[in-house]
Design a protein around this motif. Structure first.
Motif, mmCIF file in Angstrom:
data_model
loop_
_atom_site.group_PDB
_atom_site.id
_atom_site.type_symbol
_atom_site.label_atom_id
_atom_site.label_comp_id
_atom_site.label_asym_id
_atom_site.label_seq_id
_atom_site.Cartn_x
_atom_site.Cartn_y
_atom_site.Cartn_z
ATOM 1 N N VAL A 1 -37.246 57.818 -15.912
ATOM 2 C CA VAL A 1 -36.867 59.267 -16.128
ATOM 3 C C VAL A 1 -35.413 59.626 -16.549
ATOM 4 C CG1 VAL A 1 -37.278 61.564 -15.343
ATOM 5 C CG2 VAL A 1 -38.777 59.816 -15.010
ATOM 6 N N ILE A 2 -35.315 59.703 -17.647
ATOM 7 C CA ILE A 2 -33.860 59.845 -18.106
ATOM 8 C C ILE A 2 -33.623 60.967 -19.164
ATOM 9 C CG2 ILE A 2 -33.119 57.487 -17.823
ATOM 10 C CD1 ILE A 2 -33.763 56.914 -20.775
ATOM 11 N N ASP A 3 -34.274 62.331 -18.907
ATOM 12 C CA ASP A 3 -34.096 63.191 -19.587
ATOM 13 C C ASP A 3 -32.710 64.007 -19.528
ATOM 14 O OD1 ASP A 3 -37.160 64.264 -20.441
ATOM 15 O OD2 ASP A 3 -36.889 63.437 -18.542
ATOM 16 N N ALA A 4 -32.301 64.666 -20.354
ATOM 17 C CA ALA A 4 -30.901 64.935 -20.380
ATOM 18 C C ALA A 4 -30.619 65.969 -19.420
ATOM 19 C CB ALA A 4 -30.737 65.697 -21.720
ATOM 20 N N THR A 5 -31.592 66.830 -18.917
ATOM 21 C CA THR A 5 -31.365 67.839 -17.872
ATOM 22 C C THR A 5 -32.146 67.761 -16.691
ATOM 23 O OG1 THR A 5 -32.837 69.292 -18.414
ATOM 24 C CG2 THR A 5 -30.636 69.468 -19.789
ATOM 25 N N VAL A 6 -31.779 68.112 -15.455
ATOM 26 C CA VAL A 6 -32.256 68.090 -14.314
ATOM 27 C C VAL A 6 -33.792 68.713 -14.370
ATOM 28 C CG1 VAL A 6 -32.474 68.560 -11.814
ATOM 29 C CG2 VAL A 6 -30.510 67.916 -12.855
ATOM 30 N N ARG A 7 -33.835 69.803 -15.114
ATOM 31 C CA ARG A 7 -35.083 70.579 -14.894
ATOM 32 C C ARG A 7 -36.198 69.694 -15.959
ATOM 33 N NH1 ARG A 7 -37.720 73.857 -18.491
ATOM 34 N NH2 ARG A 7 -39.010 75.690 -17.617
ATOM 35 N N ALA A 8 -35.707 68.994 -17.016
ATOM 36 C CA ALA A 8 -36.481 68.055 -17.616
ATOM 37 C C ALA A 8 -36.907 66.977 -17.106
ATOM 38 C CB ALA A 8 -35.726 67.857 -19.125
ATOM 39 N N GLN A 9 -35.912 66.411 -16.218
ATOM 40 C CA GLN A 9 -36.250 65.157 -15.454
ATOM 41 C C GLN A 9 -37.646 65.737 -14.385
ATOM 42 O OE1 GLN A 9 -32.909 63.948 -13.705
ATOM 43 N NE2 GLN A 9 -31.635 63.684 -15.718
ATOM 44 N N ARG A 10 -37.556 66.883 -13.909
ATOM 45 C CA ARG A 10 -38.383 67.411 -12.927
ATOM 46 C C ARG A 10 -39.675 67.307 -13.382
ATOM 47 N NH1 ARG A 10 -34.985 71.937 -9.730
ATOM 48 N NH2 ARG A 10 -33.883 70.716 -8.437
ATOM 49 N N VAL A 11 -39.779 67.994 -14.912
ATOM 50 C CA VAL A 11 -40.901 68.146 -15.455
ATOM 51 C C VAL A 11 -41.695 66.790 -15.892
ATOM 52 C CG1 VAL A 11 -42.051 69.009 -17.466
ATOM 53 C CG2 VAL A 11 -40.341 70.251 -16.371
ATOM 54 N N THR A 12 -40.942 65.858 -16.259
ATOM 55 C CA THR A 12 -41.372 64.498 -16.605
ATOM 56 C C THR A 12 -41.620 63.699 -15.397
ATOM 57 O OG1 THR A 12 -39.810 64.487 -18.396
ATOM 58 C CG2 THR A 12 -40.578 62.250 -17.432
ATOM 59 N N THR A 13 -41.262 64.016 -14.223
ATOM 60 C CA THR A 13 -41.638 63.433 -12.917
ATOM 61 C C THR A 13 -43.039 63.855 -12.723
ATOM 62 O OG1 THR A 13 -39.229 63.013 -12.186
ATOM 63 C CG2 THR A 13 -41.284 62.751 -10.486
ATOM 64 N N ALA A 14 -43.202 65.172 -12.621
ATOM 65 C CA ALA A 14 -44.452 65.809 -12.381
ATOM 66 C C ALA A 14 -45.742 65.443 -13.459
ATOM 67 C CB ALA A 14 -44.385 67.319 -12.324
ATOM 68 N N LEU A 15 -45.218 65.063 -14.405
ATOM 69 C CA LEU A 15 -46.351 64.648 -15.566
ATOM 70 C C LEU A 15 -46.663 63.165 -15.507
ATOM 71 C CD1 LEU A 15 -44.928 66.616 -18.736
ATOM 72 C CD2 LEU A 15 -46.950 67.135 -17.445
ATOM 73 N N LEU A 16 -45.884 62.367 -14.645
ATOM 74 C CA LEU A 16 -46.164 61.202 -14.572
ATOM 75 C C LEU A 16 -47.741 60.523 -14.071
ATOM 76 C CD1 LEU A 16 -42.771 59.578 -13.272
ATOM 77 C CD2 LEU A 16 -43.665 59.499 -15.511
ATOM 78 N N PRO A 17 -48.043 61.519 -13.151
ATOM 79 C CA PRO A 17 -49.601 61.032 -12.549
ATOM 80 C C PRO A 17 -50.812 61.505 -14.030
ATOM 81 C CG PRO A 17 -48.306 62.410 -11.016
ATOM 82 C CD PRO A 17 -47.771 62.472 -12.236
ATOM 83 N N ALA A 18 -50.109 62.130 -14.790
ATOM 84 C CA ALA A 18 -51.250 62.456 -16.027
ATOM 85 C C ALA A 18 -51.435 61.406 -16.725
ATOM 86 C CB ALA A 18 -50.671 63.690 -16.713
ATOM 87 N N ALA A 19 -50.296 60.379 -16.963
ATOM 88 C CA ALA A 19 -50.056 59.368 -17.799
ATOM 89 C C ALA A 19 -50.701 58.116 -16.719
ATOM 90 C CB ALA A 19 -48.967 58.946 -18.209
ATOM 91 N N GLY A 20 -50.382 58.044 -15.670
ATOM 92 C CA GLY A 20 -50.591 56.881 -14.447
ATOM 93 C C GLY A 20 -52.032 57.051 -14.027
#
Length: 515
Positions: free
Chosen positions: A56-75
């Motif tokens: 998770v390497i998004d440019a902002t902390v907010r975007a990183q949190r969103v990506t982390t929260a979406l990981l189960p949707a892919a995993g």
């Protein structure tokens, strides 16, 4: 080894990231164990935390949190698919290749798609690694959820490094459409490579074939050209060879003993994060040793298994190299040319903004373009990596590539200085600055026109080349006495651009950057 410890680490960011990763993974495994989950589930949770912290390497902390929260949707779907098809080899293999294609194709959506694609692939992979069954799916879901929660707690609450040092945004990918789009092209390349690696890997072993697929997949991560992929494959094999040697000396004698194995796994996690930005080979050494240690915990580690791991890695690397060479190939030259042109364009835009700022504009700001140039130069270094590799036999091309890198680095230094001077409200607004800025812009445009003309892409630009302004002579009498710092930076830029003309004038099939 020396390179790892002397590589720059501004703000000790690598050290802090690596330490935080150890804490996050350790917390994930500890929570899973306290929850009474099986060893298979605990390992799954720890790997989920590691992936969340690593990918998770998004440019902002907010975007990183969103990506982390979406990981189960892919995993979670990947876990369900892999466990459900556990006893159906043909269905399992076909689904794995579908996950491979979709995981790579998702990179077109930037860092978030990149992270979700990797996470989905690795969840499918870990089921093969651990031989998980459908009955274990519920606790695997719980373990992944706990692992992601632990990683999020450490990253965003207990140790939010990104708040102090936000990561720089990666340069936008090179443009393209259809099969010319980098992510689409690479999705086909990786799928073909993984298909052949899977088939041959299963010939070597019906139980451990997945290492060949994993090798082919990971070699294509963060690569864009044939040369980059081949060099990455070499480094992966090298790291694996050394890692297996270390595993024979370290992991095998432990016989799965829990306490020392856990300590060494933590050390491997630290090494993965600490070495990844500077050495892919050393990172692979740590990954290989960690895999051996986990096999020890599972009670299946033998010398023969480590040798098989090496053979499967070789198969994956071989088919990755063949796929990038024969399936929709992109030469190193084409990739280098595109990134160098983008770097030159950043120089031009920064100079134009500086000229406006020095002329009194309150809205012009060269600083963002100077920062963009630094990021683009990182991408140029990556694309030129195959040519400057110590084992590269193409000495003439290596010399020219090193010359280009050195000159572009010097350009970046002058651009930083120019941006700093332009930001000073007391900076000189001498009329000579406008002319100097114009000459720099013209020199950049002439270089870019020549590059396009050599590729046959801009014959009109080539015809206009003779209209470029005469470059000034640089002698003691040519430099104005008492010139402002901005003028000195501009003149330095112009000199460097003149020197770049030589290596960049070379035609595509001559010995500059052709792979």
């Amino acid at each position: 080894m020396k390179r790892i410890f002397v590589a720059p680490d501004p703000g000790h960011l690598r050290l802090r990231n690596a330490t935080r990763a150890v804490i996050g993974v350790a917390l994930a495994v500890t929570v899973a164990e306290l929850a009474g989950l099986s060893l298979t589930a605990s390992i799954t949770g720890g790997l989920a935390a590691l992936l969340a912290l690593f990918t998770v390497i998004d440019a902002t902390v907010r975007a990183q949190r969103v990506t982390t929260a979406l990981l189960p949707a892919a995993g979670f779907p990947a876990l369900a698919l892999a466990t459900t098809l556990h006893g159906l080899p043909l269905g399992r293999d076909a689904a794995f290749l579908a996950v491979v294609f979709c995981g790579v194709y998702a990179r077109r959506w930037g860092p978030r798609g990149h992270a979700l694609g990797i996470f989905a692939f690795m969840q499918y992979f870990v089921v093969q690694f651990l031989h998980a069954t459908p009955a274990q799916l519920p606790e695997l879901y719980v373990a992944v959820g706990l692992g992601l929660a632990a990683a999020g707690l450490v990253r965003y609450v207990l140790w939010p490094i990104e708040r102090r040092t936000p990561p720089a945004a990666a340069p936008a990918p090179l443009p393209g459409s259809g099969l010319a789009r980098p992510t689409t092209r690479q999705a086909f390349q990786v799928t073909v490579a993984c298909a052949f690696a899977l088939a041959v890997g299963q010939v070597l072993s019906e139980d451990r074939w997945y290492w060949a697929v994993g090798t082919a997949w990971w070699i294509f991560v963060n690569t864009a050209s044939r040369g980059e992929t081949l060099v990455r494959g070499f480094r992966r094999v090298l790291g694996t060879v050394v890692g297996i040697g270390v595993g024979l000396l370290v992991a095998l004698p432990l016989h799965g003993s829990a306490a020392p194995t856990a300590l060494l796994v933590a050390l491997c996690v630290f090494a993965i994060f600490y070495t990844a930005p500077v050495s892919y080979s050393w990172m692979m050494l740590a990954v290989t040793l960690m895999a051996g240690l986990l096999y020890g915990l599972l009670g299946v580690l033998t010398p023969g298994l480590l040798v098989l791991r090496l053979a499967e890695t070789g198969v994956g690397a071989l088919f990755a190299g063949l796929a990038v060479t024969f399936v929709l190939p992109v030469t190193t030259h084409a990739n280098n040319d595109a990134w160098i042109q983008r770097a030159l364009d950043a120089v031009r835009r920064c100079t134009a903004e500086a000229a406006e700022r020095l002329a009194g504009s309150a809205t012009a700001d060269p600083t963002p373009h100077a920062a963009e140039l630094e990021l683009l130069l990182g991408r140029v270094r990556l694309s030129l990596g195959p040519l400057v590799h110590p084992l590269s036999p193409l000495r003439a091309r290596k010399a020219r590539a090193l010359q280009v890198l050195a000159l572009l680095d010097d350009c970046a230094r002058e651009v930083r200085g120019l941006a700093a001077v332009a930001a000073d409200p007391d900076a000189s607004h001498d009329a000579r600055l406008a002319a100097a800025c114009w000459r720099v812009e013209a020199a950049v445009e002439a270089l870019m026109r020549r590059e396009r003309a050599l590729e046959g892409l801009d014959t009109a630009g080539a015809a206009k080349e003779t209209e470029a302004p005469d470059r000034p002579a640089y002698g003691p009498s040519a430099e104005p006495v008492g010139a402002a710092p901005a003028l000195a930076h501009l003149q330095g830029l112009e000199r460097l651009l003149v020197q770049l003309d030589g290596p960049l004038r070379t035609a595509p099939r001559s010995p500059l950057v052709r792979s």
